[in-house]
Write an enzyme that holds these catalytic residues in place. Structure first.
Site, PDB file in Angstrom:
ATOM      1  N   CYS A 171       0.805  -0.857  -0.023  1.00  0.00           N
ATOM      2  CA  CYS A 171       0.029  -0.063  -0.087  1.00  0.00           C
ATOM      3  C   CYS A 171       0.967   1.326   0.026  1.00  0.00           C
ATOM      4  CB  CYS A 171      -1.029  -0.049   1.192  1.00  0.00           C
ATOM      5  SG  CYS A 171      -0.484   0.635   2.469  1.00  0.00           S
ATOM      6  N   GLU A 172       0.304   2.343  -0.354  1.00  0.00           N
ATOM      7  CA  GLU A 172       1.150   3.599  -0.843  1.00  0.00           C
ATOM      8  C   GLU A 172       1.674   4.048   0.508  1.00  0.00           C
ATOM      9  OE1 GLU A 172      -3.022   5.055  -1.966  1.00  0.00           O
ATOM     10  OE2 GLU A 172      -2.102   6.923  -1.434  1.00  0.00           O
ATOM     11  N   ALA A 173       1.075   3.571   1.823  1.00  0.00           N
ATOM     12  CA  ALA A 173       1.682   4.368   2.823  1.00  0.00           C
ATOM     13  C   ALA A 173       3.045   3.656   3.068  1.00  0.00           C
ATOM     14  CB  ALA A 173       0.826   4.571   3.980  1.00  0.00           C
ATOM     15  N   GLY A 174       3.328   2.601   2.620  1.00  0.00           N
ATOM     16  CA  GLY A 174       4.818   2.122   2.794  1.00  0.00           C
ATOM     17  C   GLY A 174       4.888   0.576   3.301  1.00  0.00           C
ATOM     18  N   GLN A 202       7.279   6.684   0.976  1.00  0.00           N
ATOM     19  CA  GLN A 202       6.332   6.747  -0.117  1.00  0.00           C
ATOM     20  C   GLN A 202       7.202   6.757  -1.422  1.00  0.00           C
ATOM     21  OE1 GLN A 202       3.563   9.761   1.275  1.00  0.00           O
ATOM     22  NE2 GLN A 202       4.192   8.733   3.110  1.00  0.00           N
TER      23      GLN A 202
END
Lengths: 277, 334
Positions: free
Chosen positions: A56-59, A87
């Site tokens: 996911c984009e948050a890492g 990110q």
């Protein structure tokens, strides 16, 4: 082989999740936010794609969370992740073509799979761009749409959402309107994404009424399957689509199996946080 | 040298009207919320916000009238609701409201901060080709370009790859905020900062900025933070001020310390939803929780011990496993 047992009682939302999940292949690296794409990916990992990796984009990388995260930065992602990163590094996987499939949504989609999640009624007024109705915005959608190896779009099927041309092109599909920088303002022409050097492109649109694909030659959206089991007809899909859509060859969609529904309701989203039982 | 100071003092020293400000965290998670409230309380004006993944604090700064420019990719509260009132502000447009919102993508913003961190003026990318983010007609900072401090002269430029001939790339201008504020679990008096869990690129946010204010759950000694130094994210050299602000990310979560406050978040979102028809509803909220509150300590007292205990994290999981998360069926607030 034992006959599959299909479930009798399920919601359109569950059907969408099941259809999207079946598009995930074993070993795929899947880029998701939260919500239905996350649920669909978890279902795939629990069934036919145990080697799929969810990021996911948050890492968070390959998280095997034990409680369902509510937002992209949720602390629940932390448990069972094998890697945590910023990110810029996570999104650079897209630019290095390491993301096999990305999920997208939006308020408008057109026949080439262009998406709008920025706003409708977009216009330039007094030198500024404004909207009749503003939404949350791109987030990472434009990045995923332009650089994932393939994308799956999940949308509510309504005539005002399936439109001839999006009011703002947030996330590029197969053909995009290119703005000519040197030839004066406002000049746009329709060009295929590969002419811009882009890879990837939308593979399917999973809606509340059926699953759409894109024609190999024309890259226009067509109906692949429709939720006959939920009472949806092809006529209804045509009526709820704001552009001409081909329905020849469309088949009734395979309903969820009892196993799929059991996993969704008992293991993946038992509290109904996203599936809202 | 100790950089420990009161939050108000840190803001007074490093933030000015018109500053370019970046806030760490992502969406509604581990955001410097106590600092956001204090910025509103102190009456800063004309702030230029730039953030990779904005959300709650940027919405509040826009609605409270503290910010006049935002460069961002997204505004919202995810599952907790839509960015009510903020969307009206953007719909009405800068001509009417004086508030400018300019859209970029998540990765574009990430890269702009990376360029800022590296100390180079721009960075190339393939991202977002074909998107209206690159539509030259859609640039809400057009008349500020080349005029206002730290607003790049162009939103982007295009060039052919001069090295490998791999087609055209977009060049994005570096982002170097005047001030970055980050909320962390711990920091030492010299500014060394440790973040547990996902760091959401907060190192890059800090390293790109001219000044950094760290608010933290706990100030610890140098000896303590020098244990397992690989766990430390931001070295002292980037940090100007360290402020101990327990529950400084409330109502968002901070791994290992507390989870979301779903009651507070739902109330805030509901007030802004009502505020679209009656702006007084949001002004009441702002008065009750920000303007009418002396400082963060009074804010916590007002929340009450029961609420703080209800969102307390399980020390091994890092969040509150029994937190009610079915937002449409929340029990009454403790």
């Amino acid at each position: 082989m034992r006959e599959k047992e299909y479930a009798g009682d399920y919601t359109p939302m569950e059907m969408m999740v099941v259809q999207a999940s079946r598009l995930i292949r074993n070993g795929d690296v899947v880029f998701v936010g939260t919500g239905l794409p996350m649920i669909a990916s978890m279902l795939a990992i629990n069934l036919h794609a145990p080697r799929a990796i969810l990021c996911c984009e948050a890492g968070f990388w390959d998280s095997r969370f034990i409680h369902l995260p509510m937002t992209v930065g949720d602390s629940r992602w932390y448990i069972g992740s094998t890697w945590l990163v910023g990110q810029s590094a996570m999104f650079s996987l897209l630019q290095r073509r390491r993301i096999d499939v990305g999920f997208l949504g939006g308020s408008q989609v057109d026949k080439y799979g262009n998406l709008n999640s920025t706003g409708i009624g977009t216009r330039v007024e007094g030198g500024y761009y404004v909207f009749q109705k503003r939404f949350e915005g791109s987030g990472g959608a434009a990045d995923i749409a332009s650089m994932a190896n393939r994308t799956i779009i999940m949308m509510k099927h309504e005539r005002r959402r399936f439109v001839e041309r999006v009011d703002y092109l947030t996330s590029p599909g197969w053909y995009v309107w290119l703005h000519d920088f040197d030839e004066g303002r406002g000049r746009t022409r329709l060009v295929p994404r590969w002419e811009l050097g882009m890879w990837g492109g939308p593979e399917a649109v999973v809606s509340t009424m059926g699953v759409m694909g894109f024609d190999e030659k024309t890259k226009e959206m067509y109906v692949k399957s429709y939720y006959a089991d939920l009472g949806i007809t092809l006529e209804e899909i045509r009526r709820n689509t704001g552009f001409e859509i081909k329905t020849e060859g469309a088949e009734p969609a395979e309903p969820p199996t009892q196993e799929e529904l059991r996993l969704l309701r008992e293991k993946i989203d038992p509290e109904g946080i996203f599936l809202q039982y | 040298m100790s950089k420990v100071m009161e939050l108000r003092e840190a803001l007074r020293r490093f933030l000015k009207d018109g500053s370019v400000l970046c806030l760490g965290g992502i969406s509604i998670c581990r955001r410097p919320m106590a600092a956001t409230y204090e910025i509103i309380r102190m009456g800063f004006r004309d702030l230029h916000l730039i953030d990779i993944a904005p959300g709650m604090p940027q919405i509040l700064l826009a609605l409270a009238g503290s910010a006049s420019i935002t460069e961002a990719c997204w505004h919202g509260y995810e599952l907790f609701g839509h960015p009510y009132m903020w969307r009206n502000l953007v719909e009405r447009g800068p001509g009417e409201t004086g508030y400018r919102f300019d859209d970029l993508s998540h990765y574009e913003l990430s890269l702009r901060f990376v360029a800022g961190w590296l100390g180079v003026p721009f960075i190339p990318t393939y991202t977002a080709r074909g998107s209206d983010l690159y539509n030259p007609e859609y640039d809400n900072l057009r008349d500020l370009r080349g005029v206002r401090r730290k607003v790049p002269r162009k939103k982007f430029a295009v060039m052919e790859d001069p090295f490998y001939g791999r087609g055209s790339v977009r060049l994005l201008p570096a982002a170097n905020p005047d001030v970055t504020i980050i909320h962390a679990q711990m920091a030492a008096p010299d500014g060394t900062t440790r973040i547990y869990g996902a760091h959401f690129d907060d190192f890059v946010h800090a390293a790109a900025a001219d000044h950094v204010i760290v608010t933290c759950e706990q100030v610890v000694s140098r000896e303590s933070i020098a244990k397992d130094p690989e766990m430390n994210l931001i070295p002292s050299v980037y940090v100007d001020a360290v402020c101990e602000v327990p529950y400084g990310a409330h109502p968002g979560p901070c791994l290992g310390h507390y989870d979301y406050d779903p009651w507070f978040l739902c109330d805030l979102v509901e007030r802004t939803r009502e505020g679209e028809k009656d702006p007084g509803r949001f002004r009441e909220w702002l008065e009750e929780w920000v303007l009418g509150v002396r400082d963060h300590e009074e804010y916590l007292e007002k929340l009450g011990v029961r609420r703080l205990l209800a969102i307390r994290a399980d020390p091994t999981l890092g969040y509150a496993p029994n937190l009610p998360r079915r937002l449409d069926r929340l029990p009454p607030p403790p």
